[in-house]
Design a protein around this motif. Structure first.
Motif, mmCIF file in Angstrom:
data_model
loop_
_atom_site.group_PDB
_atom_site.id
_atom_site.type_symbol
_atom_site.label_atom_id
_atom_site.label_comp_id
_atom_site.label_asym_id
_atom_site.label_seq_id
_atom_site.Cartn_x
_atom_site.Cartn_y
_atom_site.Cartn_z
ATOM 1 N N CYS A 214 -6.366 2.737 -4.900
ATOM 2 C CA CYS A 214 -5.497 2.349 -6.027
ATOM 3 C C CYS A 214 -5.636 0.868 -6.384
ATOM 4 C CB CYS A 214 -4.040 2.671 -5.704
ATOM 5 S SG CYS A 214 -3.355 1.611 -4.402
ATOM 6 N N ASN A 215 -6.116 0.059 -5.461
ATOM 7 C CA ASN A 215 -6.397 -1.358 -5.699
ATOM 8 C C ASN A 215 -5.175 -2.281 -5.679
ATOM 9 O OD1 ASN A 215 -8.906 -2.687 -5.943
ATOM 10 N ND2 ASN A 215 -8.260 -3.472 -7.936
ATOM 11 N N CYS B 184 -7.123 5.829 2.369
ATOM 12 C CA CYS B 184 -7.003 4.923 1.213
ATOM 13 C C CYS B 184 -7.298 5.672 -0.089
ATOM 14 C CB CYS B 184 -8.003 3.783 1.393
ATOM 15 S SG CYS B 184 -8.214 2.762 -0.068
ATOM 16 N N CYS C 211 -3.506 -3.430 -3.221
ATOM 17 C CA CYS C 211 -3.645 -4.473 -2.191
ATOM 18 C C CYS C 211 -4.473 -5.647 -2.720
ATOM 19 C CB CYS C 211 -4.261 -3.893 -0.928
ATOM 20 S SG CYS C 211 -5.788 -2.998 -1.197
ATOM 21 N N CYS D 108 0.842 -1.215 0.000
ATOM 22 C CA CYS D 108 0.000 0.000 0.000
ATOM 23 C C CYS D 108 0.875 1.261 0.000
ATOM 24 C CB CYS D 108 -0.897 -0.029 1.234
ATOM 25 S SG CYS D 108 -1.849 1.483 1.441
#
Ligand code: SF4
Ligand code: SF4
Length: 166
Positions: free
Chosen positions: A79-80, A76, A82, A42
């Protein structure tokens, strides 16, 4: 998670995980191995009070208050990364989306910036007002005009991603 302090039975909400799973996207909370790949990948984990891995654990433990009042869910960026890297398809980025929706729905504090963006989206279809000046400026630069999307489809999309049930 040393910063959690002392916890008792009263801190556990047995319905919390099932509430999080009502989000209309596949989430595999129980498959989490606590491997930490999500937090390690992340880009903003350094500024979060709970990493994505820890947030998944909070959900599994039923620690609703901790999960819905933390800063991390608003930091958060979506961004995806993770979810892309999770070896078990747990889908942590969508778990954070579900937590944001539940935090809003349950009356937890939502940063002013998000409330303003929601207000603008519902009024204009954009997160800021696209006025005549913006389009004139775009025309001068040879860019296409911005036309607001249909507010009806936007509202339908918002309703579809709202957690189901009470
Ligand atoms: S959500 Fe996925 S990447 Fe993150 S700790 Fe769990 S299994 Fe590992
Ligand atoms: S989606 Fe959110 S939690 Fe996941 S890696 Fe990106 S910023 Fe971090």
């Amino acid at each position: 998670m040393a910063r959690m302090g002392r916890l008792g039975r009263a801190d556990i909400d047995p319905r919390f995980e099932s509430d999080v799973l009502k989000y209309p996207v596949k989430l595999n909370v129980d498959a989490c191995l606590q491997c930490g790949v999500c937090g390690g990948s992340c880009p903003v984990a350094f500024s979060m009070d709970y990493t994505p891995r820890e947030l998944v654990e909070l959900v599994k433990l039923g620690l609703k208050e901790k999960a819905l009042s933390c800063r991390a869910i608003w930091i958060c960026t979506g961004c995806n990364v993770c979810s892309d890297r999770c070896p078990e398809d747990v889908n942590p980025s969508e778990i954070l989306n579900s937590l944001r929706a539940l935090a809003f729905k349950s009356g937890f504090k939502v940063p002013e910036m998000f409330l303003k963006m929601m207000e603008n989206l519902l009024s204009y279809g954009w997160i800021y007002e696209v006025d005549e000046f913006t389009n004139e400026d775009r025309a001068d630069r040879g860019l296409p005009q911005l036309k607001p999307p249909s507010l009806d489809s936007l509202k339908k999309m918002m309703e579809a991603t709202w957690p189901r049930g009470d």
